[in-house]
Design an enzyme around this catalytic site. Structure first.
Site, mmCIF file in Angstrom:
data_model
loop_
_atom_site.group_PDB
_atom_site.id
_atom_site.type_symbol
_atom_site.label_atom_id
_atom_site.label_comp_id
_atom_site.label_asym_id
_atom_site.label_seq_id
_atom_site.Cartn_x
_atom_site.Cartn_y
_atom_site.Cartn_z
ATOM 1 N N GLY A 112 0.809 -1.208 0.000
ATOM 2 C CA GLY A 112 0.000 0.000 0.000
ATOM 3 C C GLY A 112 0.844 1.261 0.000
ATOM 4 C CB CYS A 113 4.357 1.927 0.864
ATOM 5 S SG CYS A 113 4.436 0.957 2.356
ATOM 6 N N GLY A 114 2.757 4.416 -0.630
ATOM 7 C CA GLY A 114 2.703 5.247 -1.832
ATOM 8 C C GLY A 114 1.591 4.739 -2.728
#
Lengths: 288, 288
Positions: A112-114
């Site tokens: 999910g990061c960024g």
């Protein structure tokens, strides 16, 4: 003899023509970038669906699984078959990582990061090898940018894609475009395993990584992971990108377009041996 | 009285200055885009880590959870507190969706799409409301592009960000920039819930969505989800973006820069009422 990998060659045309109407109300045929869904199955288990240009799907899938740590070594990889009819890629390996569930679980958090990078997990990892602090000459960089002008084919015709290149000084060793620059980086990593010859050499010989995309945290991390210490981009940098470049000893050159560029060089590795003629007014432009 | 949500206001400066050296070997101060990690906890459970500019973190987090379907209604939302010291956002809701585990499980597959979008799940969903086939006048679009010129602040100074705007005809109702355009879209959705006033109106009044980013599949999907039927972009389109626009009845205007643009209009909703003066040679440029 080298370990051989069974594979398909499911390359598809990377652009298609559509009809557009321009500002004069005139209809034109405009090539646009293909964008295809490819669901990856690792030993029959569904892992992920990638949206891709379809230029080199087998390499993309292998590189993705490799960079996610889901395939440990080239020898583990037995086969990769892409079937566009069902938009699926079947990958067969000898072993799965013992911590597969953990990794897939982590991805719930980290991919999910960024909204889309694997930054979280990558940040915990360190570059595979200590980075060689390669110097970069301005003259070499200009020559490389000249040579790169011959690539970016899809971008020039259709736009909406990012390109990444493995380079050795002014020489372009390998170049990949995709709708996402993460896909392009993964495809380069996959080619290293699939095409034992050229791209294997490309990955090990490369000392400069070029991308049309922004120098964000995860681009710096992926390049450091590849053992390359010079990262060149047509676009800008972000805070975390700069922080990680300093941490890993990656020389950043941002906004490299024409004669212009911005060096972020904490190790004084950039050699200004080819200053351009004095700037004309209004010459400088921002690029994202 | 309207349901009130407890919240922090943890906005941080969106750019910071670094030293760069230009092509003449001269050192300059260059603003760059901030990029910060923010780990989201929903009722104490870790959900995701987002890389963000930090312009409106509470709205980003709420909008992300909303668009992921992890918060059902505004009334479920009790509090959102962002603490940059620990890079964490704590969100408290009255109810969690019954299928929370499934959703988080699915994300293992779907957030990987395009290495970062939630395309997989979104494709299964349909726009919340039937889209109103708003017509778009060329004169209105030019006026809107003029007005948008006043925004993109971070991009103009630092680059490396994408901007998204909710517009009503030539009027810009709300504008958000972030290091990822998905974040920008989510922030707009979060503002609708957090700032009951202006942005709530913005979301319901908007009839045009503008983005600096590419018109890929997931951008078209997210805009259709917001009930907006006109999508305007400075960049290009991809195949799936066009397919989904036709499927949902979204009018696409790509490469809108200066006087130039390319309309993809299957419903003949674009009105050519303001043709520009004849094109000068070499006027036309591709943009990704």
């Amino acid at each position: 003899m080298p370990h051989s990998i069974q594979r398909s060659h499911a390359r598809l045309p990377v652009t298609l023509d559509i009809q557009v109407v321009d500002e004069f109300g005139q209809s034109h045929t405009q090539p646009i970038a293909a964008e295809r869904a490819l669901t990856v199955y690792l030993n029959r288990r569904e892992i992920v669906t990638l949206m891709s240009l379809g230029e080199d799907p087998e390499a993309l899938v292998v590189g993705y699984l490799r960079n996610q740590g889901l395939i440990g070594t080239r020898e583990d990889l037995e086969a990769v078959f892409v079937d566009w009819e069902v938009e699926a890629a079947a990958v067969v390996t000898r072993h799965l990582p013992e911590d597969l569930e953990t990794r897939l679980g982590q991805r719930t958090v980290t991919t999910g990061c960024g909204q889309g990078t694997v930054f979280g997990r990558l940040l915990d990892s360190v570059p595979r090898a200590r980075l060689t602090p390669t110097p970069l000459k301005q003259s070499v960089m200009y020559a490389l940018l000249e040579n790169l002008g011959a690539y970016n084919e899809t971008y020039r015709s259709a736009g909406a894609v990012h390109g990444c290149a493995l380079c050795r000084q002014e020489q372009v060793l390998d170049f990949v475009e995709d709708v996402g620059r993460h896909n392009a980086v993964d495809t380069l990593a996959g080619r290293e395993w699939l095409n034992e010859g050229s791209s294997d050499a490309a990955c090990t010989q490369a000392d400069i990584f070029y991308t049309t995309g922004r120098l964000t945290s995860e681009m710096v991390l992926k390049v450091a992971q590849m053992g390359i210490s010079v990262l060149l981009s047509r676009s800008g940098v972000t805070q975390k990108g700069v922080e990680l470049a300093e941490r890993f000893g990656v020389l950043l050159v941002a906004r490299a377009k024409g004669r212009h560029f911005q060096v972020i060089d904490t190790q004084q590795r950039f050699i200004f041996d080819a200053p351009p003629p004095p700037r004309r007014p209004g010459d400088r432009r921002q690029t994202g």
